[in-house]
Design a protein around this motif. Structure first.
Motif, PDB file in Angstrom:
ATOM      1  N   PHE A 327       0.813  -1.222   0.000  1.00 41.37           N
ATOM      2  CA  PHE A 327       0.000   0.000   0.000  1.00 41.37           C
ATOM      3  C   PHE A 327       0.846   1.271   0.000  1.00 41.37           C
ATOM      4  O   PHE A 327       0.541   2.221  -0.706  1.00 41.37           O
ATOM      5  N   TYR A 328       1.914   1.281   0.791  1.00 37.69           N
ATOM      6  CA  TYR A 328       2.731   2.498   0.870  1.00 37.69           C
ATOM      7  C   TYR A 328       4.049   2.415   0.081  1.00 37.69           C
ATOM      8  O   TYR A 328       4.713   3.423  -0.147  1.00 37.69           O
ATOM      9  N   SER A 329       4.409   1.187  -0.327  1.00 41.40           N
ATOM     10  CA  SER A 329       5.761   1.058  -0.927  1.00 41.40           C
ATOM     11  C   SER A 329       5.899   1.902  -2.191  1.00 41.40           C
ATOM     12  O   SER A 329       6.942   2.511  -2.433  1.00 41.40           O
ATOM     13  N   GLY A 330       4.810   1.952  -2.977  1.00 44.39           N
ATOM     14  CA  GLY A 330       4.896   2.686  -4.246  1.00 44.39           C
ATOM     15  C   GLY A 330       5.155   4.172  -4.043  1.00 44.39           C
ATOM     16  O   GLY A 330       5.876   4.809  -4.822  1.00 44.39           O
ATOM     17  N   ILE A 331       4.622   4.728  -2.960  1.00 45.89           N
ATOM     18  CA  ILE A 331       4.808   6.173  -2.713  1.00 45.89           C
ATOM     19  C   ILE A 331       6.284   6.466  -2.416  1.00 45.89           C
ATOM     20  O   ILE A 331       6.865   7.439  -2.893  1.00 45.89           O
ATOM     21  N   ILE A 332       6.911   5.557  -1.669  1.00 50.91           N
ATOM     22  CA  ILE A 332       8.347   5.741  -1.369  1.00 50.91           C
ATOM     23  C   ILE A 332       9.167   5.582  -2.650  1.00 50.91           C
ATOM     24  O   ILE A 332      10.015   6.408  -2.985  1.00 50.91           O
ATOM     25  N   LEU A 333       8.863   4.514  -3.395  1.00 48.34           N
ATOM     26  CA  LEU A 333       9.649   4.242  -4.603  1.00 48.34           C
ATOM     27  C   LEU A 333       9.537   5.416  -5.577  1.00 48.34           C
ATOM     28  O   LEU A 333      10.523   5.835  -6.187  1.00 48.34           O
ATOM     29  N   LYS A 334       8.340   5.957  -5.684  1.00 48.80           N
ATOM     30  CA  LYS A 334       8.137   7.114  -6.578  1.00 48.80           C
ATOM     31  C   LYS A 334       8.963   8.304  -6.068  1.00 48.80           C
ATOM     32  O   LYS A 334       9.615   9.004  -6.850  1.00 48.80           O
ATOM     33  N   ALA A 335       8.980   8.487  -4.729  1.00 50.21           N
ATOM     34  CA  ALA A 335       9.714   9.628  -4.137  1.00 50.21           C
ATOM     35  C   ALA A 335      11.220   9.517  -4.410  1.00 50.21           C
ATOM     36  O   ALA A 335      11.908  10.522  -4.579  1.00 50.21           O
ATOM     37  N   ILE A 336      11.730   8.258  -4.493  1.00 52.25           N
ATOM     38  CA  ILE A 336      13.179   8.133  -4.736  1.00 52.25           C
ATOM     39  C   ILE A 336      13.476   7.990  -6.218  1.00 52.25           C
ATOM     40  O   ILE A 336      14.581   7.644  -6.606  1.00 52.25           O
ATOM     41  N   GLY A 337      12.442   8.243  -7.048  1.00 52.11           N
ATOM     42  CA  GLY A 337      12.694   8.346  -8.483  1.00 52.11           C
ATOM     43  C   GLY A 337      12.535   7.075  -9.279  1.00 52.11           C
ATOM     44  O   GLY A 337      12.876   7.017 -10.449  1.00 52.11           O
ATOM     45  N   ILE A 338      12.005   6.020  -8.649  1.00 49.61           N
ATOM     46  CA  ILE A 338      11.816   4.744  -9.363  1.00 49.61           C
ATOM     47  C   ILE A 338      10.503   4.822 -10.154  1.00 49.61           C
ATOM     48  O   ILE A 338       9.458   5.121  -9.579  1.00 49.61           O
ATOM     49  N   PRO A 339      10.512   4.535 -11.457  1.00 49.21           N
ATOM     50  CA  PRO A 339       9.270   4.580 -12.226  1.00 49.21           C
ATOM     51  C   PRO A 339       8.354   3.424 -11.837  1.00 49.21           C
ATOM     52  O   PRO A 339       8.834   2.357 -11.435  1.00 49.21           O
ATOM     53  N   THR A 340       7.045   3.592 -11.971  1.00 49.14           N
ATOM     54  CA  THR A 340       6.083   2.560 -11.525  1.00 49.14           C
ATOM     55  C   THR A 340       6.352   1.221 -12.208  1.00 49.14           C
ATOM     56  O   THR A 340       6.177   0.168 -11.615  1.00 49.14           O
ATOM     57  N   SER A 341       6.819   1.258 -13.451  1.00 47.55           N
ATOM     58  CA  SER A 341       7.047  -0.020 -14.164  1.00 47.55           C
ATOM     59  C   SER A 341       8.117  -0.860 -13.472  1.00 47.55           C
ATOM     60  O   SER A 341       8.199  -2.066 -13.678  1.00 47.55           O
ATOM     61  N   MET A 342       8.936  -0.236 -12.615  1.00 48.67           N
ATOM     62  CA  MET A 342      10.019  -0.961 -11.942  1.00 48.67           C
ATOM     63  C   MET A 342       9.626  -1.430 -10.543  1.00 48.67           C
ATOM     64  O   MET A 342      10.418  -2.117  -9.876  1.00 48.67           O
ATOM     65  N   PHE A 343       8.431  -1.080 -10.074  1.00 51.58           N
ATOM     66  CA  PHE A 343       8.070  -1.428  -8.684  1.00 51.58           C
ATOM     67  C   PHE A 343       8.105  -2.940  -8.472  1.00 51.58           C
ATOM     68  O   PHE A 343       8.694  -3.433  -7.515  1.00 51.58           O
ATOM     69  N   THR A 344       7.488  -3.689  -9.353  1.00 54.33           N
ATOM     70  CA  THR A 344       7.417  -5.145  -9.128  1.00 54.33           C
ATOM     71  C   THR A 344       8.766  -5.803  -9.404  1.00 54.33           C
ATOM     72  O   THR A 344       9.108  -6.826  -8.809  1.00 54.33           O
ATOM     73  N   VAL A 345       9.574  -5.156 -10.260  1.00 53.38           N
ATOM     74  CA  VAL A 345      10.944  -5.664 -10.480  1.00 53.38           C
ATOM     75  C   VAL A 345      11.713  -5.592  -9.168  1.00 53.38           C
ATOM     76  O   VAL A 345      12.430  -6.528  -8.788  1.00 53.38           O
ATOM     77  N   ILE A 346      11.531  -4.497  -8.437  1.00 53.82           N
ATOM     78  CA  ILE A 346      12.219  -4.347  -7.143  1.00 53.82           C
ATOM     79  C   ILE A 346      11.704  -5.380  -6.145  1.00 53.82           C
ATOM     80  O   ILE A 346      12.466  -5.988  -5.389  1.00 53.82           O
ATOM     81  N   PHE A 347      10.396  -5.644  -6.212  1.00 58.02           N
ATOM     82  CA  PHE A 347       9.834  -6.697  -5.351  1.00 58.02           C
ATOM     83  C   PHE A 347      10.514  -8.042  -5.704  1.00 58.02           C
ATOM     84  O   PHE A 347      10.964  -8.785  -4.831  1.00 58.02           O
ATOM     85  N   SER A 348      10.661  -8.322  -6.997  1.00 56.43           N
ATOM     86  CA  SER A 348      11.265  -9.613  -7.405  1.00 56.43           C
ATOM     87  C   SER A 348      12.738  -9.674  -7.015  1.00 56.43           C
ATOM     88  O   SER A 348      13.247 -10.713  -6.608  1.00 56.43           O
TER      89      SER A 348
END
Ligand code: SDX
Length: 391
Positions: A327-348
């Motif tokens: 729920f909150y991880s995407g907001i942090i990732l976006k704040a540090i400049g990670i594009p949404t397409s990379m969110f699940t890559v970081i999870f993997s």
């Protein structure tokens, strides 16, 4: 009748998985890795220390830590031939599609002579995978940007190295990583490291139970994680917040959820019927990162409003729906400049440690091929019908 077992239950069937790695108490909202509570690990340990614990059972002492870090550092580079793999993808390919391909491709580079019955071979496989995931993940991003790949550097720690390979260019001769961002990245890796028999880990174990190449098994786990009901939820949360737009639109959105037209992404969990302990650490990290970076992201206010309403609304309370890790991880990732397409890559990237720990654990004792049970609910026996007699 509802259906019948398609073979005599006396046959050997896949029993529930036994594991010493992770314990979840869904009612209490408790998560332990090798007995250590997730909030204590996330706030005090580095991700690689957590990897060591997942693999070996205990947090490392200083000597074990130094040795493990050195071994991981030796294996962060990937075979130069792998570049050609990336070139086969369209530039706009989803990075998760690329990761399924290139991690699976590692099985072609580490195949000859790999004997999974040998403990040493299994150990080096785990180290190689944990070492190379950040490099491949960053390459999948660089490829989508049309930028040159960056070689890993061993003067950076694990999270710094990933951020360097993601955002530096060859011209950045004196690249510095913001320590606040690096620490948040490392904590996000830890919060995603393992989670018992979730869908992707079960996929890795089932594939591994056939004796398949471990890198191919991990690629299967990446494929399973990609789904929006699983690891893809973090990307879906940001899309949901974008669609809602402002706090004023929240009540109308919540009505859509109650009409079952949409799901509240980042909420609910098959096991947690209380707070997901990872979500609470993630929310604290979100506050810390946004404050440290001086970012006032309206999405955080929107997310907190959604959480506040959901936690007071009988629809969600009756169904025991709470924020989960996404729920909150995407907001942090976006704040540090990670594009949404990379969110699940970081999870993997982070979950690779959990996947390979479960693969190792399965191979460390006699096991048989997985064969989930089926309850047959189809036609009872009937004879063949010639085509001219069919209706
Ligand atoms: C992860 O397994 C793991 O450990 C996964 C994971 C990990 O670390 O590996 O924790 C990572 O995958 C976290 C979950 C990320 N997914 C999402 O945030 C997507 C939104 N969540 C839902 O899709 C759902 O909550 C699931 C898939 C996570 C769980 O699905 P379940 O087990 O089928 O949900 P449930 O049976 O407990 O649902 C009970 C009720 C149902 O209502 P009724 O039909 O009975 O009236 O709650 C409803 C569901 O429809 N419900 C939701 C909801 N989740 C469940 N309603 C609205 N929004 C939601 N998010």
């Amino acid at each position: 009748e509802a259906g019948y077992w398609s073979y005599d239950p006396g046959f050997k069937v896949t029993a529930p998985v036994e594991s010493k790695i992770t314990y979840i108490d869904g009612g209490k909202g408790e998560l332990l890795h090798r007995g250590y509570p997730i909030d204590q690990l996330a706030k005090n340990a580095e991700y690689l220390e957590v990897c060591y614990a997942l693999l070996h059972g205990d947090l490392p002492n200083q000597e074990q830590k130094d040795d493990f870090y050195k071994k991981v550092g030796k294996h962060t580079a990937v075979h130069d031939q792998l570049r050609k793999f990336f070139e086969g993808f369209r530039r706009d390919a989803h990075p998760m599609a690329i990761m399924v391909g290139v991690v699976g491709a590692l099985s072609a580079f580490y195949h000859e002579g790999l004997d999974v019955s040998e403990e040493l071979h299994r150990e080096i496989t785990a180290i190689r995978l944990i070492a190379k995931m950040p490099t491949l993940a960053a390459m999948s991003y660089k490829y989508s940007q049309g930028e040159p790949f960056m070689y890993p550097r061993n003067d950076f720690n694990y999270a710094e190295n990933f951020l360097y390979m993601m955002f530096a260019t060859p011209a950045d001769v004196d690249y510095k990583v913001n320590p606040v961002i690096a620490k948040a990245m490392d904590r996000i890796f830890t919060l995603h490291a393992d989670h018992e028999q979730n869908a992707s880990t079960s996929t890795v174990r089932l594939a591994g139970s056939t004796g398949a190449n471990p890198y191919a098994c991990i690629a299967a786990g990446i494929a399973a994680l990609w789904g929006p009901s699983h690891g893809g939820a973090n990307e879906a949360v940001l899309k949901m917040l974008d669609e809602i737009g402002t706090v004023e639109n929240v009540p109308e959105f919540m009505e859509k959820v109650k009409r079952r037209e949409v799901k509240l992404m980042g909420f609910g969990h098959r096991v947690y019927k209380n707070f997901d302990p990872r979500a609470q650490v993630m929310k604290e990290t979100c506050d810390e990162v946004l404050e440290a970076l001086g970012i006032d992201d309206p999405k955080l206010e929107l997310a907190m409003k959604l959480e506040q309403i959901a936690l007071e609304d009988p629809y969600f309370i009756e169904r025991k729906l709470y924020p989960n890790v996404d729920f909150y991880s995407g907001i942090i990732l976006k704040a540090i400049g990670i594009p949404t397409s990379m969110f699940t890559v970081i999870f993997s990237l982070a979950r690779a440690a959990g996947w390979i720990s479960h693969w190792l654990e399965m191979h460390s004792a006699p096991f048989s091929i997985g064969r989930p049970r089926q309850l047959y609910t189809g036609e009872t026996r009937r004879d063949f019908v010639n085509i001219e007699d069919r209706k």
